[in-house]
Design a protein around this motif. Structure first.
Motif, PDB file in Angstrom:
ATOM      1  N   MET A  79      -2.652 -13.378 -11.727  1.00 49.64           N
ATOM      2  CA  MET A  79      -3.244 -12.328 -12.533  1.00 49.64           C
ATOM      3  C   MET A  79      -2.965 -10.977 -11.884  1.00 49.64           C
ATOM      4  O   MET A  79      -3.089 -10.825 -10.674  1.00 49.64           O
ATOM      5  CB  MET A  79      -4.751 -12.546 -12.634  1.00 49.64           C
ATOM      6  N   ALA A  80      -2.585  -9.992 -12.697  1.00 47.57           N
ATOM      7  CA  ALA A  80      -2.270  -8.654 -12.202  1.00 47.57           C
ATOM      8  C   ALA A  80      -3.322  -7.667 -12.687  1.00 47.57           C
ATOM      9  O   ALA A  80      -3.717  -7.690 -13.852  1.00 47.57           O
ATOM     10  CB  ALA A  80      -0.890  -8.237 -12.675  1.00 47.57           C
ATOM     11  N   VAL A  81      -3.760  -6.809 -11.778  1.00 47.32           N
ATOM     12  CA  VAL A  81      -4.791  -5.823 -12.076  1.00 47.32           C
ATOM     13  C   VAL A  81      -4.309  -4.455 -11.609  1.00 47.32           C
ATOM     14  O   VAL A  81      -3.817  -4.314 -10.484  1.00 47.32           O
ATOM     15  CB  VAL A  81      -6.112  -6.187 -11.353  1.00 47.32           C
ATOM     16  N   VAL A  82      -4.474  -3.435 -12.460  1.00 47.46           N
ATOM     17  CA  VAL A  82      -4.110  -2.067 -12.105  1.00 47.46           C
ATOM     18  C   VAL A  82      -5.375  -1.320 -11.702  1.00 47.46           C
ATOM     19  O   VAL A  82      -6.396  -1.410 -12.387  1.00 47.46           O
ATOM     20  CB  VAL A  82      -3.419  -1.341 -13.282  1.00 47.46           C
ATOM     21  N   GLU A  83      -5.281  -0.579 -10.595  1.00 50.54           N
ATOM     22  CA  GLU A  83      -6.392   0.226 -10.101  1.00 50.54           C
ATOM     23  C   GLU A  83      -5.874   1.556  -9.595  1.00 50.54           C
ATOM     24  O   GLU A  83      -4.718   1.658  -9.173  1.00 50.54           O
ATOM     25  CB  GLU A  83      -7.092  -0.480  -8.929  1.00 50.54           C
ATOM     26  N   GLN A  84      -6.742   2.557  -9.599  1.00 49.86           N
ATOM     27  CA  GLN A  84      -6.404   3.822  -8.963  1.00 49.86           C
ATOM     28  C   GLN A  84      -6.457   3.601  -7.453  1.00 49.86           C
ATOM     29  O   GLN A  84      -7.355   2.911  -6.957  1.00 49.86           O
ATOM     30  CB  GLN A  84      -7.374   4.921  -9.382  1.00 49.86           C
ATOM     31  N   ILE A  85      -5.467   4.154  -6.736  1.00 48.69           N
ATOM     32  CA  ILE A  85      -5.382   3.917  -5.302  1.00 48.69           C
ATOM     33  C   ILE A  85      -5.216   5.229  -4.536  1.00 48.69           C
ATOM     34  O   ILE A  85      -4.857   6.263  -5.105  1.00 48.69           O
ATOM     35  CB  ILE A  85      -4.224   2.961  -4.955  1.00 48.69           C
ATOM     36  N   PHE A  86      -5.452   5.155  -3.244  1.00 49.51           N
ATOM     37  CA  PHE A  86      -5.277   6.289  -2.338  1.00 49.51           C
ATOM     38  C   PHE A  86      -3.780   6.586  -2.211  1.00 49.51           C
ATOM     39  O   PHE A  86      -2.959   5.652  -2.167  1.00 49.51           O
ATOM     40  CB  PHE A  86      -5.891   5.936  -0.976  1.00 49.51           C
ATOM     41  N   PRO A  87      -3.381   7.858  -2.133  1.00 48.85           N
ATOM     42  CA  PRO A  87      -1.953   8.211  -2.099  1.00 48.85           C
ATOM     43  C   PRO A  87      -1.139   7.473  -1.037  1.00 48.85           C
ATOM     44  O   PRO A  87      -0.032   7.009  -1.309  1.00 48.85           O
ATOM     45  CB  PRO A  87      -1.962   9.716  -1.839  1.00 48.85           C
ATOM     46  N   ALA A  88      -1.674   7.348   0.160  1.00 53.62           N
ATOM     47  CA  ALA A  88      -0.904   6.734   1.246  1.00 53.62           C
ATOM     48  C   ALA A  88      -0.556   5.272   0.971  1.00 53.62           C
ATOM     49  O   ALA A  88       0.417   4.752   1.529  1.00 53.62           O
ATOM     50  CB  ALA A  88      -1.660   6.859   2.567  1.00 53.62           C
ATOM     51  N   LEU A  89      -1.305   4.610   0.105  1.00 55.94           N
ATOM     52  CA  LEU A  89      -1.002   3.215  -0.211  1.00 55.94           C
ATOM     53  C   LEU A  89       0.303   3.072  -0.997  1.00 55.94           C
ATOM     54  O   LEU A  89       0.882   1.988  -1.046  1.00 55.94           O
ATOM     55  CB  LEU A  89      -2.152   2.579  -0.990  1.00 55.94           C
ATOM     56  N   THR A  90       0.771   4.148  -1.588  1.00 54.24           N
ATOM     57  CA  THR A  90       2.016   4.080  -2.369  1.00 54.24           C
ATOM     58  C   THR A  90       3.254   4.046  -1.479  1.00 54.24           C
ATOM     59  O   THR A  90       4.294   3.548  -1.893  1.00 54.24           O
ATOM     60  CB  THR A  90       2.153   5.283  -3.323  1.00 54.24           C
ATOM     61  N   TRP A  91       3.155   4.572  -0.293  1.00 53.86           N
ATOM     62  CA  TRP A  91       4.347   4.811   0.519  1.00 53.86           C
ATOM     63  C   TRP A  91       5.098   3.547   0.907  1.00 53.86           C
ATOM     64  O   TRP A  91       6.323   3.505   0.840  1.00 53.86           O
ATOM     65  CB  TRP A  91       3.986   5.622   1.764  1.00 53.86           C
ATOM     66  N   ARG A  92       4.408   2.497   1.304  1.00 53.00           N
ATOM     67  CA  ARG A  92       5.087   1.261   1.713  1.00 53.00           C
ATOM     68  C   ARG A  92       5.877   0.668   0.543  1.00 53.00           C
ATOM     69  O   ARG A  92       7.037   0.268   0.691  1.00 53.00           O
ATOM     70  CB  ARG A  92       4.075   0.252   2.245  1.00 53.00           C
ATOM     71  N   VAL A 126      -2.568  11.587  -8.994  1.00 54.44           N
ATOM     72  CA  VAL A 126      -3.382  10.405  -9.249  1.00 54.44           C
ATOM     73  C   VAL A 126      -2.419   9.229  -9.125  1.00 54.44           C
ATOM     74  O   VAL A 126      -1.339   9.234  -9.721  1.00 54.44           O
ATOM     75  CB  VAL A 126      -4.017  10.443 -10.658  1.00 54.44           C
ATOM     76  N   HIS A 127      -2.817   8.230  -8.349  1.00 56.04           N
ATOM     77  CA  HIS A 127      -1.920   7.124  -8.038  1.00 56.04           C
ATOM     78  C   HIS A 127      -2.526   5.804  -8.501  1.00 56.04           C
ATOM     79  O   HIS A 127      -3.733   5.596  -8.377  1.00 56.04           O
ATOM     80  CB  HIS A 127      -1.650   7.088  -6.530  1.00 56.04           C
ATOM     81  N   PHE A 128      -1.657   4.947  -9.017  1.00 56.87           N
ATOM     82  CA  PHE A 128      -2.091   3.654  -9.515  1.00 56.87           C
ATOM     83  C   PHE A 128      -1.284   2.563  -8.829  1.00 56.87           C
ATOM     84  O   PHE A 128      -0.088   2.724  -8.580  1.00 56.87           O
ATOM     85  CB  PHE A 128      -1.898   3.561 -11.027  1.00 56.87           C
ATOM     86  N   GLY A 129      -1.967   1.465  -8.552  1.00 56.21           N
ATOM     87  CA  GLY A 129      -1.304   0.318  -7.967  1.00 56.21           C
ATOM     88  C   GLY A 129      -1.598  -0.913  -8.792  1.00 56.21           C
ATOM     89  O   GLY A 129      -2.665  -1.027  -9.397  1.00 56.21           O
ATOM     90  N   ILE A 130      -0.643  -1.816  -8.825  1.00 53.47           N
ATOM     91  CA  ILE A 130      -0.858  -3.090  -9.494  1.00 53.47           C
ATOM     92  C   ILE A 130      -0.938  -4.167  -8.415  1.00 53.47           C
ATOM     93  O   ILE A 130      -0.087  -4.244  -7.529  1.00 53.47           O
ATOM     94  CB  ILE A 130       0.231  -3.388 -10.563  1.00 53.47           C
ATOM     95  N   TYR A 131      -2.005  -4.930  -8.506  1.00 52.18           N
ATOM     96  CA  TYR A 131      -2.263  -5.989  -7.535  1.00 52.18           C
ATOM     97  C   TYR A 131      -2.008  -7.339  -8.190  1.00 52.18           C
ATOM     98  O   TYR A 131      -2.492  -7.601  -9.286  1.00 52.18           O
ATOM     99  CB  TYR A 131      -3.717  -5.936  -7.064  1.00 52.18           C
ATOM    100  N   VAL A 132      -1.247  -8.177  -7.508  1.00 54.85           N
ATOM    101  CA  VAL A 132      -1.006  -9.540  -7.941  1.00 54.85           C
ATOM    102  C   VAL A 132      -1.616 -10.439  -6.874  1.00 54.85           C
ATOM    103  O   VAL A 132      -1.230 -10.364  -5.703  1.00 54.85           O
ATOM    104  CB  VAL A 132       0.499  -9.831  -8.107  1.00 54.85           C
ATOM    105  N   ASP A 133      -2.581 -11.234  -7.277  1.00 56.57           N
ATOM    106  CA  ASP A 133      -3.307 -12.079  -6.325  1.00 56.57           C
ATOM    107  C   ASP A 133      -3.809 -11.253  -5.136  1.00 56.57           C
ATOM    108  O   ASP A 133      -3.646 -11.644  -3.981  1.00 56.57           O
ATOM    109  CB  ASP A 133      -2.436 -13.253  -5.853  1.00 56.57           C
ATOM    110  N   TYR A 134      -4.362 -10.102  -5.444  1.00 52.27           N
ATOM    111  CA  TYR A 134      -4.988  -9.196  -4.475  1.00 52.27           C
ATOM    112  C   TYR A 134      -4.000  -8.507  -3.530  1.00 52.27           C
ATOM    113  O   TYR A 134      -4.412  -7.873  -2.567  1.00 52.27           O
ATOM    114  CB  TYR A 134      -6.079  -9.922  -3.661  1.00 52.27           C
TER     115      TYR A 134
END
Length: 145
Positions: free
Chosen positions: A1-14, A38-46
């Motif tokens: 399952m994939a979930v989109v959340e707003q994330i902190f900017p530094a989490l995008t860099w990796r 504003v940054h968004f990340g998609i999490y798959v299995d956390y």
């Protein structure tokens, strides 16, 4: 399952580094205005698996650095991020969304209604075209209960 959340900017860099510019130094993927977006990340299995960043000026948004880890590409995660981003822009009452699309990815963006402009350029070994989407809002004035 994939979930989109707003994330902190530094989490995008990796994710940006691994998916977009693995041969460049890590610092290369950090944008000067990252902390203004504003940054968004998609999490798959956390696990953070994909990212996208939105920067607005007035009622116009620019998204940058849409990236999904290579091992998770072609599974619909980029589409899910784009759908979420466009919905977010509608809620924010933006009227236009644009990006600097890699030429080899422009077909992906046309699926969401983006159109090519005549503005192109090359940078860091890639050819880009500016693509735009006019954001349509539902007319709520004439709705009946």
């Amino acid at each position: 399952m994939a979930v989109v959340e707003q994330i902190f900017p530094a989490l995008t860099w990796r994710i940006r580094h691994i998916a977009m510019y693995p041969d460049h130094p890590y610092e290369f993927v950090k944008l000067a205005n990252d902390f203004d977006g504003v940054h968004f990340g998609i999490y798959v299995d956390y696990e953070l698996t994909g990212v996208v960043s939105l920067f607005t000026q007035g009622n116009v948004g620019q998204f940058r650095k849409l990236a999904v880890l290579p091992e998770a590409q072609n599974q619909g995660l980029g589409k899910q991020l784009m759908d979420y981003l466009i919905d977010f822009c509608k809620i924010q009452k933006l009227t236009k969304l644009w990006c600097n699309a890699r030429v080899n990815a422009k077909e992906f963006y046309t699926k969401f209604g983006f159109y090519e402009t005549d503005k192109t350029y090359s940078a860091d070994g890639f050819d880009f075209v500016i693509m735009e989407l006019e954001i349509k809002h539902k007319d709520t004035k004439n709705t009946k209960c």
